[in-house]
Design an enzyme around this catalytic site. Structure first.
Site, PDB file in Angstrom:
ATOM      1  N   ALA A 138       0.810  -1.227   0.153  1.00 57.92           N
ATOM      2  CA  ALA A 138       0.020   0.141   0.067  1.00 57.92           C
ATOM      3  C   ALA A 138       0.892   1.043  -0.261  1.00 57.92           C
ATOM      4  O   ALA A 138       1.755   1.364   1.036  1.00 57.92           O
ATOM      5  CB  ALA A 138      -1.087  -0.112   1.261  1.00 57.92           C
TER       6      ALA A 138
ATOM      7  N   VAL B  28      15.107   0.985  16.590  1.00 62.63           N
ATOM      8  CA  VAL B  28      16.399   1.386  17.275  1.00 62.63           C
ATOM      9  C   VAL B  28      17.677   1.122  16.696  1.00 62.63           C
ATOM     10  O   VAL B  28      17.966  -0.063  16.482  1.00 62.63           O
ATOM     11  CB  VAL B  28      16.290   1.096  18.833  1.00 62.63           C
ATOM     12  CG1 VAL B  28      17.466   1.526  19.532  1.00 62.63           C
ATOM     13  CG2 VAL B  28      14.916   1.550  19.360  1.00 62.63           C
TER      14      VAL B  28
ATOM     15  N   GLY C   8      18.728   1.254  13.538  1.00 61.51           N
ATOM     16  CA  GLY C   8      18.976   0.430  12.398  1.00 61.51           C
ATOM     17  C   GLY C   8      19.480  -0.986  12.382  1.00 61.51           C
ATOM     18  O   GLY C   8      18.378  -1.532  12.864  1.00 61.51           O
TER      19      GLY C   8
ATOM     20  N   ILE D 295      21.746  -2.656  13.614  1.00 63.68           N
ATOM     21  CA  ILE D 295      22.358  -3.355  14.614  1.00 63.68           C
ATOM     22  C   ILE D 295      20.889  -3.874  15.504  1.00 63.68           C
ATOM     23  O   ILE D 295      20.286  -3.251  15.970  1.00 63.68           O
ATOM     24  CB  ILE D 295      22.697  -2.154  15.782  1.00 63.68           C
ATOM     25  CG1 ILE D 295      23.755  -1.395  15.043  1.00 63.68           C
ATOM     26  CG2 ILE D 295      23.464  -2.758  17.070  1.00 63.68           C
ATOM     27  CD1 ILE D 295      24.116   0.145  15.574  1.00 63.68           C
TER      28      ILE D 295
ATOM     29  N   GLU E 165      18.167  15.838   7.185  1.00 69.12           N
ATOM     30  CA  GLU E 165      16.994  16.114   6.328  1.00 69.12           C
ATOM     31  C   GLU E 165      16.512  17.778   6.127  1.00 69.12           C
ATOM     32  O   GLU E 165      17.232  18.394   6.691  1.00 69.12           O
ATOM     33  CB  GLU E 165      15.598  15.484   6.778  1.00 69.12           C
ATOM     34  CG  GLU E 165      15.747  14.193   6.984  1.00 69.12           C
ATOM     35  CD  GLU E 165      14.573  13.539   7.505  1.00 69.12           C
ATOM     36  OE1 GLU E 165      13.553  13.782   7.069  1.00 69.12           O
ATOM     37  OE2 GLU E 165      14.545  12.519   8.335  1.00 69.12           O
TER      38      GLU E 165
ATOM     39  N   ASP F 118      14.532  12.531  18.201  1.00 70.98           N
ATOM     40  CA  ASP F 118      14.655  11.218  17.587  1.00 70.98           C
ATOM     41  C   ASP F 118      15.300  10.232  18.494  1.00 70.98           C
ATOM     42  O   ASP F 118      14.811   9.352  18.881  1.00 70.98           O
ATOM     43  CB  ASP F 118      15.413  11.241  16.249  1.00 70.98           C
ATOM     44  CG  ASP F 118      15.676   9.820  15.648  1.00 70.98           C
ATOM     45  OD1 ASP F 118      14.692   9.369  15.161  1.00 70.98           O
ATOM     46  OD2 ASP F 118      16.730   9.635  15.677  1.00 70.98           O
TER      47      ASP F 118
ATOM     48  N   LYS G  43      14.222   6.728  20.764  1.00 66.00           N
ATOM     49  CA  LYS G  43      14.993   5.592  20.853  1.00 66.00           C
ATOM     50  C   LYS G  43      15.395   5.050  22.257  1.00 66.00           C
ATOM     51  O   LYS G  43      15.304   3.781  22.653  1.00 66.00           O
ATOM     52  CB  LYS G  43      16.027   5.383  19.893  1.00 66.00           C
ATOM     53  CG  LYS G  43      15.595   5.526  18.479  1.00 66.00           C
ATOM     54  CD  LYS G  43      16.924   5.915  17.491  1.00 66.00           C
ATOM     55  CE  LYS G  43      16.513   6.218  16.169  1.00 66.00           C
ATOM     56  NZ  LYS G  43      17.538   6.879  15.274  1.00 66.00           N
TER      57      LYS G  43
END
Lengths: 436, 436
Positions: free
Chosen positions: A43, A132, A134, A136, A190, A201, A205
């Site tokens: 989707a 959390v 990526g 790892i 970004e 961010d 985490k």
């Protein structure tokens, strides 16, 4: 064995990476999971992109709410992000008896309690390794690998953007503002970097890790959050002079009175391994009462590193959803009847680089003979160290670093070099790996 | 919930650590596993020692073969070591339908294929996190955390004794023989250190990791094994000059023609994180095609670090042996109805060390006023950096590193310092963590 059917919500960066890695490594993943894992429906509002990525191999819809009700879907992967629609979709998927895999740290840090309770009630799994650090596997380490321990504290570099900025500020002595612009140009930050540079961010985490480490509910609203926007190059320099580096750490610490949960720039001793985690890399240091300190390091973001965690969760859910012990978690990671017959190579066929130390007479032509012997065996030289003979001596050491070569060839070259009259005794040979 | 009953074979260093940690952290482990895990029987030739460690809380026997048949035992933990009796006991436990947890790398590297096949046939689990790299959950990372990846290579410092010796040789410029003696004196090397210094122990571990990474059977007999006994201090010095450190690495690498499986001293670039793993610590670097490089670091040996891995396996087997999804692996590591109500502390109650930077007039008494303000708020000074004023200027920077203090006190001290007429502008405050 019947395949596991996955419905993917969102086929942007991480969704695209998940599709790519699942397709590329399908054979190995099937051998590990015990059955094929296939994305059968996607989707996304961007139908054109979805069709381009999937090449017609999955059903495409713009109606995510329809997908989470699809009876043919076993697991829903939520990669939309944000708190609102993502929350409704995850809850709807759970309500429909689907297992959920999500990379959405904001959603879990804020609404985790509600989501986990709903999953518990329906008897489905919600997996979130990708939320959390990526690729790892830190969630798994905290939840399973360290389950013997009373965890005392966690300190993590868990935001790549800010670690990249801090590394650049230190390396180049530049201001925060200048490095931020550079980071945006390079794609490390970004266009609106607020969530990263203000520490939000990282706090999402840290909140998730605090819950798993201490057995408390997720409580993002109680976290202390301070970003790196007010950090000055001067302080990075002074810290360096005192033997410290400044990192944005997410910290969760058990105290007798309660839990410290905080994100802020932090000086840490340069000699600690985690102080040397540079650029966009992530690392999490965990202190447990039995194991002591353990550290987990790797890429914390990006399409394929994050997809690595998403797919690990898909494999986990697939293994766990299979009730018979034979198909849970195979002893050797791959199903017992699906082992490979790749042979282990004899050492002569191994390829690596080499350090060679020779004792030689300091005479003309010595070096030419040696380099000729190496070249004749297809061994090229990367670096060389030659010492002047000591006062009154006629012998000296030559050290050669080679590029990668086949061990058999190196053995032959060494035999020829040792036969040279100007080379004294045996050549000392140690293997060298760049590990990059 | 009915407890899981464990039978322990061998209550030496690791067995004792397992007993201690299971007892000390019983409450948290039960909240994680969903039910109590208790050692109800111990087999050891040293009955006196076993009675001393257990304090009468478990049945003691000298007959290990009787224990592995005991119908009341759910999981057998094998900590005897070696290839012969341990193998018979593990196979007997499996035959009797027990799950097995073992730290025995030699046994698995040599007889793993036979043991896993027996377990597969009986539908029981054999878990062996403690067999590789002690408390670091590297088996779990390879088998589960990285299951999305085609693993390309693994390179590990997986023997603490040899890494300690190499670190000391480099630090102190000493010979192998001298450092070995020192290591034996300190307990970092055994009286007969052959298995460690000849690389056999590392090769056992590398063999196990190669099987999990590549889906091949364990084949210790095909491994190339070279220890550190012939390494000279000269080469460590030359390597350093060229930008490299020498480590004993266990390497498993996928090539098109087959698998490289080898243990030998290896030069690695000093700038790599793994090159900076010193002393008896372990670290494993894994290269996967999706995730890139990830690194796992921690203590590779010792009573409690190894017990940490043994107990993690006990929790894993307990979770997995429970077929209903609610009691498999809890979302937040602890069972949902067993979360803790420990509060998250407000930042004013947080304790950490601080870096304080002040701009001051270079006048007599400035420093006295500042240190007085800190002392009055129970803040003690760890280090200080004071610059000479630049040529022709009357202002300068003072940097203070404090010991741990309560944030609320630091705020008050800063307010008082900022009110001093000799202090110009705001005090810059950054938190500092030693992370040790």
């Amino acid at each position: 064995m019947k395949p596991i059917n996955v419905g993917l919500l969102g086929i942007g960066t991480v969704g695209g990476g998940t599709w790519t890695v699942l397709a590329r490594n399908a054979e190995e993943i099937t051998r590990r999971a015990g059955r094929p894992i296939q994305i059968t429906a996607v989707a996304d509002r961007n139908v054109e992109l979805a069709q381009k990525v999937t090449g017609g191999a999955a059903r495409i819809t713009t109606d995510a709410f329809e997908l989470v009700k699809d009876p043919s879907i076993d697991i829903v992967v939520e990669l939309i992000g944000g708190y609102t629609v993502a929350k409704e979709l995850v809850l709807a998927a759970i309500e429909n008896g689907k297992h959920v895999v999500t990379a959405n740290k904001a959603l879990l840090a804020v609404h985790g309690t509600e989501i986990f309770a709903a999953a518990q009630k329906k008897g489905v799994m919600v997996a979130f390794e990708a939320a959390v650090a990526g690729g790892i596997p830190i969630i798994k380490a905290l939840r399973e690998g360290l389950s013997a321990n009373r965890i005392q504290w966690i300190a993590g570099i868990i935001n790549g953007t800010t670690n990249f900025i801090l590394s650049e500020m230190r390396d180049k002595g530049l201001s925060f503002a200048d490095v931020l612009k550079e980071a945006q140009r390079l794609g490390y930050a970004e266009a609106d970097p607020t969530f990263d540079i203000e520490g939000v961010d990282a706090a999402h985490k840290a909140t998730i890790m605090s819950a798993i480490a201490f057995g408390i509910p997720v409580q993002f609203d109680k976290a202390y959050v301070e970003g790196i926007t007010k950090l000055e190059a001067t302080d990075i320099k002074y810290a360096e002079q005192l033997g410290y580096r400044i990192k944005l750490l997410g910290i969760a610490k058990r105290r007798e009175q309660g839990i410290e949960l905080r994100v802020h720039p932090t000086l840490i001793p340069t000699r600690r391994l985690i102080a040397n985690v540079e650029g966009a890399m992530n690392a999490v240091l965990v202190q447990g009462d039995a194991v002591g300190a353990t550290l987990y390091y790797g890429k914390g973001a990006g399409a394929e590193p994050t997809a690595s965690a998403v797919i690990a969760d898909l494999v986990d859910v697939t293994r766990l959803a299979t009730a018979d012990p034979e198909n849970r978690v195979p002893h050797l990671a791959f199903q017992a009847d699906k082992l490979s017959d790749l042979a282990i190579l004899p050492i002569e066929q191994v390829e690596t680089a080499y350090y060679l130390r020779l004792r030689v007479e300091d005479k003309p032509g010595v070096l030419a003979d040696i380099t000729r012997a190496l070249a004749d065996h297809a061994i090229s030289i990367d670096a060389m160290l030659q010492k002047e003979p000591a006062e009154g001596e006629s012998q000296t050491d030559i050290v050669v670093l080679t590029h990668r070569a086949v061990e058999g060839n190196v053995n032959s070259a060494i035999a020829r070099i040792e036969a040279l009259p100007t080379v004294l005794g045996a050549v000392k040979r140690i293997r060298l790996e760049e590990l990059n």
